[in-house]
Design a protein around this motif. Structure first.
Motif, PDB file in Angstrom:
ATOM      1  N   SER A  85      16.549  35.707 -22.873  1.00 67.54           N
ATOM      2  CA  SER A  85      15.953  34.404 -22.612  1.00 67.54           C
ATOM      3  C   SER A  85      15.231  33.871 -23.846  1.00 67.54           C
ATOM      4  CB  SER A  85      15.006  34.497 -21.417  1.00 67.54           C
ATOM      5  OG  SER A  85      14.314  35.700 -21.430  1.00 67.54           O
TER       6      SER A  85
ATOM      7  N   HIS B 172      15.341  40.799 -17.021  1.00 61.65           N
ATOM      8  CA  HIS B 172      16.335  39.766 -17.265  1.00 61.65           C
ATOM      9  C   HIS B 172      16.009  38.556 -16.402  1.00 61.65           C
ATOM     10  CE1 HIS B 172      20.111  37.819 -17.748  1.00 61.65           C
ATOM     11  NE2 HIS B 172      20.466  38.711 -18.635  1.00 61.65           N
ATOM     12  N   LYS B 173      16.125  37.380 -16.989  1.00 63.76           N
ATOM     13  CA  LYS B 173      15.689  36.207 -16.234  1.00 63.76           C
ATOM     14  C   LYS B 173      16.641  35.869 -15.096  1.00 63.76           C
ATOM     15  CE  LYS B 173      17.619  32.911 -19.521  1.00 63.76           C
ATOM     16  NZ  LYS B 173      18.950  32.812 -18.959  1.00 63.76           N
ATOM     17  N   SER B 174      17.856  36.380 -15.128  1.00 62.30           N
ATOM     18  CA  SER B 174      18.768  36.083 -14.030  1.00 62.30           C
ATOM     19  C   SER B 174      18.663  37.084 -12.894  1.00 62.30           C
ATOM     20  CB  SER B 174      20.205  36.035 -14.538  1.00 62.30           C
ATOM     21  OG  SER B 174      20.310  35.024 -15.490  1.00 62.30           O
TER      22      SER B 174
ATOM     23  N   SER C 276      17.885  29.503 -13.993  1.00 58.11           N
ATOM     24  CA  SER C 276      18.454  30.464 -14.935  1.00 58.11           C
ATOM     25  C   SER C 276      19.977  30.485 -14.875  1.00 58.11           C
ATOM     26  CB  SER C 276      17.863  31.856 -14.726  1.00 58.11           C
ATOM     27  OG  SER C 276      17.872  32.210 -13.394  1.00 58.11           O
TER      28      SER C 276
ATOM     29  N   ASP D 266      22.397  29.754 -17.987  1.00 59.94           N
ATOM     30  CA  ASP D 266      23.436  30.720 -18.361  1.00 59.94           C
ATOM     31  C   ASP D 266      24.793  30.043 -18.452  1.00 59.94           C
ATOM     32  OD1 ASP D 266      21.765  32.853 -18.536  1.00 59.94           O
ATOM     33  OD2 ASP D 266      22.148  33.591 -16.515  1.00 59.94           O
TER      34      ASP D 266
END
Lengths: 365, 675
Positions: free
Chosen positions: A318, B173-175, B289, B293
């Motif tokens: 990110s 993880h941002k997802s 997110s 992505d």
């Protein structure tokens, strides 16, 4: 599939057309999905064959009465096909070839010798007119059969391209030479293997990160008992001083004689120029595209950054932007020779081949 | 190519592999059954919300089609007409589509469970099928997983019922969706799921020992998995949902299967992939997110410029720094599109704007000096000059007037007009719908895990349920019905009244404890009371009280009852003792309840009651003894999610996983095992 083929034979008309559109849709969908990462799953040779076969089917099954109609249909389908995967130029090239075939066959049916003086010249521009659209309205009984036959010839030509290129290998590769290549190209692989039947030489393969197609290439070559070394892309310049010849493949040959080839090719070409090593490009004629490198929008292809920085990395993703381009542009002045299925040519001669293969009016679909 | 070749091929295939010939089917649930997208989903179902200017359901269908699915059943509930219209217009319903889409709508679906029960009732699936939600964005090639699944089913006839697809991605993880954060224990060789638990922000997790005691000798406990919400199911899954009508979600199902593994012999497997991308847009955070992505091309080849929906005029061009421009986009003088920007067709942008990491829909107008960062603007949005938007969603038709600042995580729902000269604080949601009116309206539409249900309605339901349970138990006593059947009956009641498991427990406890009063009046003595208590129903209790949380719930129900019945507070000790002796309650739970629960004066008083504390002390001592010396003769019961009761040979080796080293809450279990 089996059922569809059956219905073909029995019922003409609506079913045929439905089947045709279904085939085209399937092909388009394949093109769109084609290539997660390393590029198309099929080689471009196969794509070319498939496109041509599909266009033959269109010619045979679509409803048309004159060459003009047919050209319009082919153009329409061609536009959709090229839009589906702009980076796959072979599709567009094949559409242009088929259009050219139709023009020629039409001219032959009319009994004119159009194909001989298709070149642009001042004289011709002045006495213009030529064969423009309204002249394609005439109806000929045998046109369909002739066009299909000509397309069949094209298919035969496509089938033989790799062999034709490989046959010339012995003229270019000599004993005990050190040859460098980059990534994996089916054509180059066949070329080197053919030479290996008679000569002993050493191949250095740049691995071509991040997809590392070079590894596969090296495995295939060493299976054919060619002495093979894999190097990292960073070592290309250092190793170049030992190399006698660089032989690479390409994705597209552009109209100016430049290349759109896999990432890393430009590095190899510059290193070769620095060391005055000849750079030979193995490219079948169907890779010749009327595109110029300044058409920026469709030139590049960026795929998922997964190979560069894996998704599993977590937090860092990110915070950074990751790009994964697939192609390099190699300017024509870095290239020594093109080897195609019809022989060797200098980059400066590409424009001539272009005008032989495609009709200038078709360049924009 | 020739017709003869085609026929021959077909002949061979039918004779040899009839199974392979069957078209691959998929069940797509185009409803989320929750309110995570609340004011937005009031106007538009979640599956149709645009992600990168394409409806989310299109991503899911494209994913299914590209994996070779030939028949998809789309189940819609909320706003089914809109979804239907959308699908009928899309390329999926063209006659040439390789994936035949059937749309099934009903207003009666309340959960995934209902959908799958309907799948079973209508007998839709014939073979293994893929189960996804309508908001899954993925490019994972599941053919490998499918192959493994089929192979497993061929080797062990019908044992594996489900293969869940997970993607490897490390924590942070941002997802990764916090709600779906799971920890999974699996057999490394067979990929069988042994234990499945949502972490729900817990720092410490417990695993039952027994999962490690049988089967192979290699295990993995993984917390680096992202649930893609893609499952490959065998037709039995639908049947199992029918048999167990209390299964609402896939989570219920997975846990149910794991609990009953020894009885039914069904197993669940896992497929972990490193390649590809797969995530479910389960809330706005995930929306943000996943959208970013997608713009950053993680979902290649599902990129904006690919125009995979095949709609006219949707195409756009892609240039450096991931800037995508649709047709007829105009950009004013001095405006910059920095990076990761997607702009839909016919959108015009004024002068001196800064746009980064944003998605802008079709037909939007944006004024001068606008700053957009991580903004998601849908179609037909009007933004005046000097506006600043950070990490917010602006829905269709919204108008943002001069000099408005939207700070982080704001939502402007459909057709909102806002400004001028206004600054919205973080997390503001502006909608045309009145929030209170929603609550009542939507009860039926979005019954969900988050239990945002109107209270009054709840109470009446619970009351009715309580009466029914009482009736059932009485009948059971009179007619001598086996406890298993009673459990079955209560389960069906639970389903009929839509009562959660927690409520069942509380009500059941209450009914049982009140039973003697109802039979013999309130003037009982303590002795009489405890004597007539719990005659034969302990198996019923045991069935419902399994997890540690269940124990605590039960205890709090007991407490509540005795707070009401002032005169009988002394009886509570006996009740607790009795329940402990019958192995309904566990000493750990009782101790924990005693040490933590006191919330008000009355309950504190209750705890101070002489009897309670002494009993507890004795309990504590027995527990210690049991652990220190007399292990073998005292069956220590371990609580586990699986709920199986078995003696543990080495209680000192509690398998505990600390997700982070920072001060875990102290649990009685830990102390004991150290002592």
């Amino acid at each position: 599939m089996g059922q569809l083929v059956n219905s073909d034979n029995r019922m003409p008309g609506a079913d045929k057309e439905a089947d045709l559109t279904e085939r085209i849709e399937a092909f388009l969908a394949d093109l769109k999905r084609g290539g997660c990462g390393t590029g198309p799953i099929r080689g471009s040779g196969e794509t070319a064959r498939e496109t041509t076969a599909l266009l033959r089917k269109v010619t045979a099954q679509a409803r048309w009465s004159s060459a003009g109609d047919l050209m319009e249909i082919i153009r329409k389908e061609g536009r959709r096909m090229t839009a589906a995967q702009p980076s796959e130029t072979t599709v567009g090239n094949m559409v242009l070839r088929v259009l050219k075939i139709i023009r020629e066959e039409y001219a032959r049916s009319r009994g004119s010798s159009e194909e001989t003086d298709q070149q642009e010249s001042l004289h011709k521009l002045l006495t213009s007119g030529g064969l423009s659209e309204e002249n394609f309205r005439q109806h000929f009984v045998h046109l369909k059969a002739n066009v299909i036959e000509a397309i069949n010839e094209l298919l035969t030509e496509l089938d033989g391209t790799t062999d034709n290129i490989a046959m010339q290998a012995l003229e270019h590769i000599h004993s005990n030479e050190v040859i460098m290549t980059v990534g994996r190209s089916r054509t180059v692989e066949a070329f080197l293997k053919d030479a290996a039947r008679k000569r002993k030489f050493h191949v250095i393969v740049a691995e071509c990160a991040p997809f590392c197609q070079g590894h596969e290439m090296a495995t295939n070559l060493s299976k054919a008992s060619i002495e093979t070394t894999v190097i990292a892309d960073a070592a290309i310049f250092a190793v170049m001083s030992r190399v006698n010849k660089v032989i690479i493949g390409t994705q597209t040959v552009l109209a100016n004689g430049g290349l759109r080839a896999v990432n890393g090719t430009h590095t190899v070409a510059l290193a070769a120029r620095h060391h005055s090593t000849p750079l030979i490009v193995c490219a079948p004629m169907f890779k010749l595209s009327p595109q110029f490198p300044n058409e920026e929008d469709t030139f590049h292809k960026f795929v998922s950054p997964h190979e560069v920085l894996p998704f599993t990395e977590g937090e860092i993703l990110s915070k950074v932007n990751v790009h994964c381009p697939v192609f390099d542009y190699v300017p024509p002045e870095l290239i020594t020779l093109f080897i195609s299925n019809i022989g060797g040519n200098a980059p400066s001669y590409i424009y001539r081949l272009m005008s032989e293969l495609y009709h200038p009016e078709d360049h924009d679909l | 190519m020739s017709s003869r070749g085609g026929k021959q091929k077909k002949g061979n295939v039918t004779s040899e592999q009839e199974e392979e010939e069957q078209p691959l089917q998929a069940v797509l649930v185009a409803d989320s059954f929750n309110r995570r997208f609340f004011p937005i989903s009031k106007d538009q179902p979640r599956a149709l919300l645009p992600l990168g200017n394409v409806a989310m359901i299109d991503y899911t269908l494209e994913f299914l089609t590209s994996t070779g699915v030939q028949e998809t059943f789309v189940f819609c509930c909320w706003m089914s007409n809109k979804i239907k219209d959308h699908l009928l217009k899309s390329k999926w319903c063209r006659p040439t589509s390789p994936n035949v889409v059937h749309i099934i709508t009903s207003d009666l679906y309340r959960s995934l469970g209902d959908v799958l029960r309907d799948v079973d009732a209508k007998n839709l699936v014939r073979n293994d099928f893929i189960l996804v939600y309508g908001d899954v964005v993925s490019n994972i090639d599941v053919s490998q997983a499918l192959q493994e699944h089929r192979h497993r089913r061929k080797v062990d006839k019908n044992i594996s019922v489900m293969t869940m697809v997970f993607k490897e991605s490390s924590p942070g993880h941002k997802s990764r969706c916090e709600e779906d954060d799971v920890i999974v224990a699996m057999d490394s060789k067979s990929k069988r799921v042994l234990h499945y638990q949502k972490t729900q922000g817990l720092k410490k997790l417990q695993f039952p020992m027994n999962i490690f005691q049988h089967g192979s000798d290699e295990f993995e406990i993984r917390h680096d998995l992202l649930d893609c919400h893609i499952s490959i199911c065998s037709p039995q899954v639908a049947e199992l949902f029918t048999d167990n009508f209390d299964y609402q979600t896939r989570n219920d199902f997975v846990r149910g299967i794991l609990v009953n593994e020894e009885i039914l012999g069904n197993q669940i497997h896992l497929y972990v992939t490193q390649d590809g991308y797969g995530a479910r847009v389960s809330n706005l955070q995930m929306y943000d997110s996943v959208s970013s992505d997608m713009v950053r091309r993680w979902v290649y080849p599902l990129t904006p410029e690919a125009n995979f929906t095949d709609q006219q005029g949707q195409g756009c061009t892609h240039s450096r720094h991931n800037v995508y421009r649709g047709a007829e986009v105009s950009l004013g003088h001095g405006s910059q599109m920095e990076e990761n920007v997607l702009i839909g067709r016919d959108t015009s942008i004024g002068a001196n704007c800064h746009i980064s990491n944003s998605v802008i829909g079709n037909n939007c107008t944006i004024g001068d000096n606008v700053v957009l960062d991580r903004a998601h603007m849908w179609n037909n949005v009007h933004i005046s000059s000097n506006v600043e938007i950070h990490q917010s969603v602006v829905c269709d038709g919204a108008v943002v007037k001069e000099a408005v600042h939207l700070n982080k995580q704001c939502v402007l729902a459909y057709n909102v007009v806002i400004g001028p000269n206004l600054s919205l604080p973080d997390g503001t949601v502006v909608s045309m719908h009145h929030p209170e009116e929603e609550e009542e309206d939507d009860d039926d539409e979005f019954l969900s895990d988050d239990q945002e249900v109107g209270h009054s309605k709840d109470k009446t339901r619970q009351k009715a349920f309580q009466l029914e349970v009482l009736g059932t138990l009485q009948r059971g006593l009179e007619e001598n019905i086996v406890c298993d059947n009673l459990v079955l009956e209560i389960n069906s009641l639970k389903y009929a009244y839509n009562i959660t498991l927690k409520e069942v427990m509380q009500i059941l406890t209450r009914v049982v404890l009140e039973y003697p009063f109802q039979q013999q009046g309130t003037q009982l003595t303590t002795l009489q009371y405890t004597g007539s208590l719990l005659p034969t129903w302990s198996p019923v209790f045991k069935n419902y009280i399994k997890r540690a949380q269940d124990h605590l719930d039960c205890l709090s129900a007991v407490e509540e009852l005795f707070l009401e019945q002032d005169t009988h507070q002394t009886a509570m000790v006996k009740v607790l003792m009795k329940m402990y002796q019958l192995e309904i309650l566990e000493e750990e739970a009782i101790l924990k309840w005693f040490s933590t629960g006191a919330t008000n004066d009355k309950s504190r008083q209750l705890r101070k009651n002489q009897g309670v504390s002494t009993t507890l002390q004795s309990l504590y001592i027995t527990a210690r003894k049991a652990l220190c010396g007399e292990r073998d003769c005292f069956p220590v019961r371990r609580t586990s999610v699986c709920g199986t009761v078995r003696p543990v040979q080495t209680p000192g080796l509690n398998t505990e996983v600390f997700l982070s080293s920072s001060a875990p809450e102290v649990y009685p279990v830990v102390e004991r095992s150290r002592g």
